[in-house]
Design a protein around this motif. Structure first.
Motif, PDB file in Angstrom:
ATOM      1  N   ARG A  18       0.828  -1.212   0.000  1.00  0.00           N
ATOM      2  CA  ARG A  18       0.000   0.000   0.000  1.00  0.00           C
ATOM      3  C   ARG A  18       0.855   1.253   0.000  1.00  0.00           C
ATOM      4  O   ARG A  18       0.582   2.203  -0.721  1.00  0.00           O
ATOM      5  N   VAL A  19       1.917   1.264   0.794  1.00  0.00           N
ATOM      6  CA  VAL A  19       2.784   2.442   0.850  1.00  0.00           C
ATOM      7  C   VAL A  19       3.516   2.631  -0.478  1.00  0.00           C
ATOM      8  O   VAL A  19       3.661   3.753  -0.960  1.00  0.00           O
ATOM      9  N   GLU A  21       2.394   1.914  -3.412  1.00  0.00           N
ATOM     10  CA  GLU A  21       1.407   2.513  -4.318  1.00  0.00           C
ATOM     11  C   GLU A  21       1.187   3.983  -3.967  1.00  0.00           C
ATOM     12  O   GLU A  21       1.113   4.839  -4.856  1.00  0.00           O
ATOM     13  N   MET A  22       1.087   4.297  -2.701  1.00  0.00           N
ATOM     14  CA  MET A  22       0.912   5.686  -2.271  1.00  0.00           C
ATOM     15  C   MET A  22       2.101   6.543  -2.703  1.00  0.00           C
ATOM     16  O   MET A  22       1.926   7.684  -3.137  1.00  0.00           O
ATOM     17  N   GLU A  25       1.825   7.350  -6.412  1.00  0.00           N
ATOM     18  CA  GLU A  25       0.817   8.399  -6.622  1.00  0.00           C
ATOM     19  C   GLU A  25       1.347   9.755  -6.157  1.00  0.00           C
ATOM     20  O   GLU A  25       1.178  10.764  -6.847  1.00  0.00           O
ATOM     21  N   LEU A  26       1.982   9.779  -4.987  1.00  0.00           N
ATOM     22  CA  LEU A  26       2.523  11.027  -4.456  1.00  0.00           C
ATOM     23  C   LEU A  26       3.596  11.594  -5.379  1.00  0.00           C
ATOM     24  O   LEU A  26       3.630  12.794  -5.647  1.00  0.00           O
TER      25      LEU A  26
END
Length: 56
Positions: A18-19, A21-22, A25-26
């Motif tokens: 999850r991180v 992927e974040m 995106e960031l």
């Protein structure tokens, strides 16, 4: 005035996907910000849960 940011953090076990992927995106978002010159997120090769982020 140019500002530089350096940050380090460690992801909790089980949150790696999850991180990651974040962070993707960031990275896309921050690189489009007006005035952004550089945004480089890294992970440590021997421990991919450790992140380092450099931004100008």
């Amino acid at each position: 005035m140019t500002r530089t940011l350096y940050a380090e953090f460690t992801v909790k076990p089980g949150s790696e996907g999850r991180v990651a992927e974040m962070m993707r995106e960031l990275t896309e978002h921050v690189r489009r910000e007006p005035g952004n010159q550089l945004f480089l997120p890294y992970t440590r090769e021997r421990n991919p849960r450790e992140y380092f982020v450099f931004e100008v």
